[in-house]
Motif scaffolding. Structure first.
Motif, mmCIF file in Angstrom:
data_model
loop_
_atom_site.group_PDB
_atom_site.id
_atom_site.type_symbol
_atom_site.label_atom_id
_atom_site.label_comp_id
_atom_site.label_asym_id
_atom_site.label_seq_id
_atom_site.Cartn_x
_atom_site.Cartn_y
_atom_site.Cartn_z
ATOM 1 N N LEU A 36 -17.110 2.622 48.422
ATOM 2 C CA LEU A 36 -17.455 3.875 47.758
ATOM 3 C C LEU A 36 -17.919 4.898 48.785
ATOM 4 C CD1 LEU A 36 -19.234 2.651 44.531
ATOM 5 C CD2 LEU A 36 -16.822 3.142 44.919
ATOM 6 N N TYR A 37 -17.409 6.124 48.634
ATOM 7 C CA TYR A 37 -17.637 7.172 49.634
ATOM 8 C C TYR A 37 -17.812 8.504 48.919
ATOM 9 C CZ TYR A 37 -16.922 9.556 54.104
ATOM 10 O OH TYR A 37 -17.066 10.294 55.240
ATOM 11 N N GLY A 38 -19.007 9.021 48.939
ATOM 12 C CA GLY A 38 -19.295 10.299 48.300
ATOM 13 C C GLY A 38 -19.507 10.121 46.814
ATOM 14 N N MET A 39 -20.557 10.714 46.303
ATOM 15 C CA MET A 39 -20.887 10.565 44.887
ATOM 16 C C MET A 39 -21.285 11.902 44.293
ATOM 17 S SD MET A 39 -23.045 7.068 44.965
ATOM 18 C CE MET A 39 -22.272 5.558 45.504
ATOM 19 N N ALA A 40 -21.072 12.046 42.992
ATOM 20 C CA ALA A 40 -21.467 13.252 42.271
ATOM 21 C C ALA A 40 -21.797 12.882 40.830
ATOM 22 C CB ALA A 40 -20.340 14.286 42.293
ATOM 23 N N LEU A 41 -22.706 13.640 40.254
ATOM 24 C CA LEU A 41 -23.061 13.451 38.845
ATOM 25 C C LEU A 41 -22.301 14.441 37.984
ATOM 26 C CD1 LEU A 41 -26.939 13.161 39.100
ATOM 27 C CD2 LEU A 41 -25.314 11.305 38.704
ATOM 28 N N ASP A 42 -21.912 13.979 36.787
ATOM 29 C CA ASP A 42 -21.328 14.924 35.829
ATOM 30 C C ASP A 42 -22.438 15.459 34.923
ATOM 31 O OD1 ASP A 42 -21.746 13.033 33.751
ATOM 32 O OD2 ASP A 42 -19.654 12.398 33.738
ATOM 33 N N GLN A 43 -22.074 16.277 33.951
ATOM 34 C CA GLN A 43 -23.037 16.923 33.077
ATOM 35 C C GLN A 43 -23.777 15.952 32.157
ATOM 36 O OE1 GLN A 43 -19.966 17.880 33.807
ATOM 37 N NE2 GLN A 43 -19.977 20.044 34.298
ATOM 38 N N HIS A 44 -23.262 14.725 32.034
ATOM 39 C CA HIS A 44 -23.894 13.711 31.176
ATOM 40 C C HIS A 44 -24.721 12.713 31.968
ATOM 41 C CE1 HIS A 44 -21.445 15.347 27.997
ATOM 42 N NE2 HIS A 44 -20.378 15.165 28.751
ATOM 43 N N GLY A 45 -24.770 12.881 33.289
ATOM 44 C CA GLY A 45 -25.534 11.961 34.137
ATOM 45 C C GLY A 45 -24.741 10.769 34.625
ATOM 46 N N ASN A 46 -23.428 10.735 34.348
ATOM 47 C CA ASN A 46 -22.596 9.658 34.871
ATOM 48 C C ASN A 46 -22.358 9.887 36.363
ATOM 49 O OD1 ASN A 46 -22.097 8.429 32.264
ATOM 50 N ND2 ASN A 46 -20.796 10.192 31.853
ATOM 51 N N MET A 47 -22.284 8.814 37.112
ATOM 52 C CA MET A 47 -22.083 8.887 38.555
ATOM 53 C C MET A 47 -20.608 8.644 38.868
ATOM 54 S SD MET A 47 -23.399 9.159 41.642
ATOM 55 C CE MET A 47 -25.130 8.885 41.418
ATOM 56 N N TRP A 48 -20.020 9.536 39.687
ATOM 57 C CA TRP A 48 -18.629 9.404 40.122
ATOM 58 C C TRP A 48 -18.615 9.146 41.614
ATOM 59 C CZ3 TRP A 48 -14.591 9.454 36.745
ATOM 60 C CH2 TRP A 48 -14.882 9.859 35.438
ATOM 61 N N ALA A 49 -17.692 8.313 42.074
ATOM 62 C CA ALA A 49 -17.600 7.998 43.503
ATOM 63 C C ALA A 49 -16.158 7.749 43.899
ATOM 64 C CB ALA A 49 -18.435 6.758 43.826
ATOM 65 N N GLY A 50 -15.846 8.073 45.132
ATOM 66 C CA GLY A 50 -14.519 7.813 45.674
ATOM 67 C C GLY A 50 -14.438 6.392 46.196
ATOM 68 N N GLY A 51 -13.352 5.701 45.884
ATOM 69 C CA GLY A 51 -13.094 4.371 46.430
ATOM 70 C C GLY A 51 -12.220 4.519 47.667
ATOM 71 N N TRP A 52 -12.851 4.727 48.791
ATOM 72 C CA TRP A 52 -12.176 5.070 50.034
ATOM 73 C C TRP A 52 -11.167 3.998 50.481
ATOM 74 C CZ3 TRP A 52 -12.629 3.144 55.182
ATOM 75 C CH2 TRP A 52 -12.000 3.947 56.122
ATOM 76 N N GLN A 53 -11.547 2.752 50.408
ATOM 77 C CA GLN A 53 -10.676 1.699 50.946
ATOM 78 C C GLN A 53 -9.522 1.312 50.030
ATOM 79 O OE1 GLN A 53 -13.647 -1.282 51.903
ATOM 80 N NE2 GLN A 53 -13.587 -0.658 54.049
ATOM 81 N N LYS A 54 -9.659 1.528 48.739
ATOM 82 C CA LYS A 54 -8.642 1.061 47.790
ATOM 83 C C LYS A 54 -7.970 2.175 46.995
ATOM 84 C CE LYS A 54 -9.856 -3.110 48.933
ATOM 85 N NZ LYS A 54 -9.201 -4.340 49.151
ATOM 86 N N GLY A 55 -8.317 3.435 47.257
ATOM 87 C CA GLY A 55 -7.652 4.545 46.572
ATOM 88 C C GLY A 55 -8.008 4.655 45.100
ATOM 89 N N THR A 56 -9.306 4.683 44.806
ATOM 90 C CA THR A 56 -9.739 4.767 43.414
ATOM 91 C C THR A 56 -10.786 5.865 43.229
ATOM 92 O OG1 THR A 56 -11.507 3.149 43.703
ATOM 93 C CG2 THR A 56 -9.351 2.304 43.010
#
Length: 178
Positions: free
Chosen positions: A10-30
């Motif tokens: 996981l590389y880089g994270m951000a919250l959406d308006q509902h408090g869910n956490m989003w992250a980039g899957g750097w090694q596997k393209g997700t």
């Protein structure tokens, strides 16, 4: 909370308006979502699995944006449907290191391969490029402030540097220099 794909990086994270956490899957393209309500991780695989998804951002409408670094692709995820749309940056060898929405939901991209910013307008699907006058800036991390000013640093110069960038030029309408 493990991701469905092991060793996803996981590389880089951000919250959406509902408090869910989003992250980039750097090694596997997700693109990964940690749902705050269900306490579970959902994974969305970008069409090009070698995308090396890096720094994630979420715009004011809840759309998730991510750079597929080594492919020069900007990815847009609609969280309601799970649909991913990709936009190829029209510069040969472009790297989409970071994405960041401004207050108009334009997406700003750091492209260290060309020492430039790119602005993507989701309404017109057009890219605008802002190259820097000196080479080897290696612009990776950016942030768009509330006044739409873009702040960034560089990692390859022997001194610390931050630049206050006005994409429309410094005019009488521009906010004061901080």
């Amino acid at each position: 909370y493990p991701t469905p794909t092991p060793d996803n990086g996981l590389y880089g994270m951000a919250l959406d308006q509902h408090g869910n956490m989003w992250a980039g899957g750097w090694q596997k393209g997700t693109i990964n979502k940690f749902d705050i309500d269900t306490q579970s991780v959902t994974e969305y695989r970008v069409p090009n699995s070698w995308g090396q998804v890096r720094r994630i951002s979420v715009d004011s409408k809840g759309t998730v944006w991510a750079g597929e670094y080594n492919t020069g692709i900007l990815a847009k995820l609609n969280p309601a449907t799970g649909e991913i749309t990709e936009y190829k940056i029209p510069l040969s060898g472009a790297n989409c290191y970071e994405t960041w929405p401004d207050k108009l939901d334009n997406i700003w991209i750091a492209d260290p391969a060309h020492d430039a910013f790119a602005k993507f307008d989701p309404k017109t699907l057009k890219f605008t490029f802002y190259p820097f006058p000196q080479p080897h800036q290696s612009i990776n991390k950016i942030q768009v402030a509330a006044d739409n000013t873009i702040w960034f640093g560089t990692r390859s110069l022997p001194i610390g540097l931050a630049t206050h960038f006005y994409p429309n030029g410094y005019t009488a309408d521009a906010p004061p220099i901080p």
